[in-house]
Design an enzyme around this catalytic site. Structure first.
Site, mmCIF file in Angstrom:
data_model
loop_
_atom_site.group_PDB
_atom_site.id
_atom_site.type_symbol
_atom_site.label_atom_id
_atom_site.label_comp_id
_atom_site.label_asym_id
_atom_site.label_seq_id
_atom_site.Cartn_x
_atom_site.Cartn_y
_atom_site.Cartn_z
ATOM 1 N N LYS A 20 0.845 -1.191 0.000
ATOM 2 C CA LYS A 20 0.000 0.000 0.000
ATOM 3 C C LYS A 20 0.880 1.240 0.000
ATOM 4 O O LYS A 20 1.911 1.284 0.680
ATOM 5 C CB LYS A 20 -0.898 -0.039 1.240
ATOM 6 C CG LYS A 20 -1.953 1.044 1.337
ATOM 7 C CD LYS A 20 -2.802 0.798 2.597
ATOM 8 C CE LYS A 20 -3.895 1.828 2.773
ATOM 9 N NZ LYS A 20 -4.708 1.551 3.993
ATOM 10 N N SER A 78 -9.516 1.421 3.484
ATOM 11 C CA SER A 78 -8.742 2.219 2.563
ATOM 12 C C SER A 78 -7.749 1.436 1.710
ATOM 13 O O SER A 78 -7.211 1.954 0.725
ATOM 14 C CB SER A 78 -7.980 3.293 3.336
ATOM 15 O OG SER A 78 -7.043 2.706 4.242
ATOM 16 N N SER A 97 -9.614 -0.979 7.521
ATOM 17 C CA SER A 97 -9.006 -0.834 6.197
ATOM 18 C C SER A 97 -8.223 -2.017 5.666
ATOM 19 O O SER A 97 -7.871 -2.046 4.495
ATOM 20 C CB SER A 97 -8.116 0.415 6.176
ATOM 21 O OG SER A 97 -8.895 1.567 6.379
#
Length: 550
Positions: free
Chosen positions: A105, A180, A204
């Site tokens: 990420k 997210s 997330s």
């Protein structure tokens, strides 16, 4: 929303990465590939590390323009793969993740790629030091293939950002991929890498796992160092892996947790000696669902019938029946403490901790390149995306701090909630709590927020959770195989090994995962300047982890 010019420039550079100079080996089928499968092929001379990486890059080039999960690729990925091939030829292939392509990420610091948080104002922010877990992944032999899109600065669950644009769900392009960490979820579901990493402040890691028919683990607070991760909340932040199967999840967790105590994240001082250096893969063997006791949390369902909630409720009727048939006992938990909205409203610490955490991160000497030095500076630049529902959060965060008298009361409330949660386990003699990660289907793109999620309980208490695929909604024109629905399995602190074993047992009896319909075809590796070729698939690909040679 579409990617910005900056994001398109990055994506356009993908073609420059594919520069094949070695003799081409037969294309390796990376769809649903596993760590064990990749290693078997490498060590049997069925493929090379370079060919493997090329195959993943080819899939990204073929399918990412639609899914939009990747912010940037590692420009050194192929040269690193060549080095791995030399090591393999010399008999020096070592590490649990040797030549395993991994996506991280884009809020993980990487010294060889910018770390942007999906934010235009951080587009040129360049760490000089890898995050602690990135170092651990590299030391284990992994190849960091690239960085994934996220909801801007990881502050929501829609996975839309000013730098990366909107990532879409590979199972239904009209819907979000959760978030997210939705870029990682969409990418792993579409087989852009063997596994990926995410972060979790409220939902997330688990939201994109649920929305993409994947497995994830949010570990006990302190098990994995968060040093070198763009922060939000010291109390609630956690990081972990997202994978297509429990076996890979266990290997990834073992490597990520190998950092152990890290003076740059003092929460790691909480790690008990029994968890130091633990091999979570060893915990996957044996065990039985027979005799286990699960608490089904009624307060985490939405029982109002609708096209968005009814599929979730129906899937969990099936989960209940499957567990019961396997010999487990499912106890309905009706305590009114289990209300996600109430827990979030009362105990979410983000707004008090965010500004201080970000100011510390942005002012570090090891963060080079062009970037603001404070959170206030970032938001005064105008180079960011905040969806309307977030404006009040941002305004509050810019002035709130841990000195606020309300903060101390919230921390005390979290302690009381933690005790109540422990009492629930003991009163019902539970092995784990189970519930849907999201009480409704993952929302459509353009929605104001990701509604119905249940991650806040683990986030504030620090208890570990493993997410597993639970089922799918009925198929539609937009979602040919249906929309994935995921289940959280929450356990007592430091019981990751037991939770992973439970997840493995559940996955074996349920066997839920399916590939996304739009990315199920194979893709041939290509030479510089060529367009990736999608190969018509004539095989019946099973649901469980195929790997091999085309």
């Amino acid at each position: 929303m579409h990617p910005t010019n900056a994001a398109l420039t990055v994506l356009a550079s993908f073609a420059l990465v594919i520069d094949i100079t070695f003799a081409q080996i037969d294309s390796y089928d990376v769809r649903e590939s596993t760590i064990e499968g990749v290693h078997n092929a490498l060590y049997s001379d069925l493929t090379s590390c370079r060919s493997l990486v090329e195959s993943f890059i080819a899939r990204i080039e073929a399918y990412n323009p639609t899914i939009n999960a990747i912010i940037t690729l590692n420009p050194n990925a192929l040269s690193i793969a060549d080095q791995k091939d030399y090591a393999l030829a010399a008999g020096n292939a070592t590490g649990a993740l040797f030549c395993i392509p991994v996506l991280v990420k884009d809020n993980y610091d990487t010294s060889d790629m910018n770390t942007t948080g999906g934010c235009l104002d951080l587009a040129n922010s360049q760490p000089t030091v890898d995050a602690a877990v990135v170092t651990a992944l590299k030391n284990a032999g992994a190849i960091i293939l690239g960085k994934t899109n996220l909801h801007e600065l990881a502050l929501e669950g829609l996975t839309v950002s000013s730098l990366g644009g909107q990532t879409v769900n590979p199972y239904d392009h009209t819907r979000t991929p959760g978030g997210s960490s939705g870029g990682t979820g969409a990418a792993v579901a579409a087989s852009f890498a063997v596994f990926g990493t995410g972060t979790d402040t409220v939902n997330s890691l688990r939201s994109p796992a649920s929305a993409n028919s994947l497995f994830s683990v949010r570990p006990t607070r302190g098990l994995i160092s968060r040093a070198g991760i763009i922060p939000i909340s010291f109390t609630q932040d956690a990081i972990g892996p997202i994978a297509r199967n429990v076996d890979d999840l266990a290997v990834a967790l073992t490597v990520m947790a190998s950092v152990g105590y890290d003076p740059d994240d003092n929460a790691t001082a909480l790690i008990p000696f029994s968890s130091v250096g633990q091999d979570y893969s060893a915990a996957l063997y044996g065990g039985s669902l027979k005799g286990m006791r699960f608490g089904l949390v009624e307060g985490f369902f939405n029982r109002t019938a609708s096209n968005e909630t009814t599929p979730v409720n129906q899937v969990f009727n099936g989960v209940n029946a499957t567990l019961t048939n396997a010999g487990a006992t499912v106890v309905t938990i009706t305590s009114n403490i289990f209300n996600s909205t109430a827990i979030s409203n009362a105990f979410d610490t983000q707004r008090f901790e965010y500004r201080q955490e970000m100011d510390t991160y942005l002012s570090r000497a090891s963060l080079q390149g062009t970037h603001p030095s404070t959170l206030a500076g970032l938001y005064s630049s105008g180079k960011y995306l905040v969806i309307p529902s977030q404006y009040s959060y941002v305004d509050t965060s810019l002035v709130s701090s841990t000195d606020n008298i309300t903060y101390a009361g919230i921390k005390l409330g979290i302690q009381n909630l933690t005790v109540a949660l422990e009492n629930t386990f003991k009163a019902h003699s539970l092995d784990a709590l189970i519930y849907p990660e999201q009480a409704n289907l993952v929302v459509k793109t353009g929605s104001p927020s990701q509604s119905g999620r249940n991650g806040i309980l683990a986030a504030v208490t620090g208890f570990p959770v493993v997410t597993v695929p639970a089922g799918f909604s009925p198929s539609t024109a937009d979602a040919p195989v249906g929309i994935p629905i995921g289940m959280e399995i929450l356990g007592m602190p430091w019981t990751e090994a037991r939770l992973l074993n439970t997840a493995k047992l559940i996955a074996e009896v349920m066997r839920v995962r399916r590939m996304p319909k739009g990315t199920e075809a194979a893709v041939e590796s290509v030479r510089l300047g060529e367009v990736p070729k999608i190969v018509p698939d004539t095989r019946d690909i099973p649901r469980a982890y195929p790997v091999g040679i085309l």
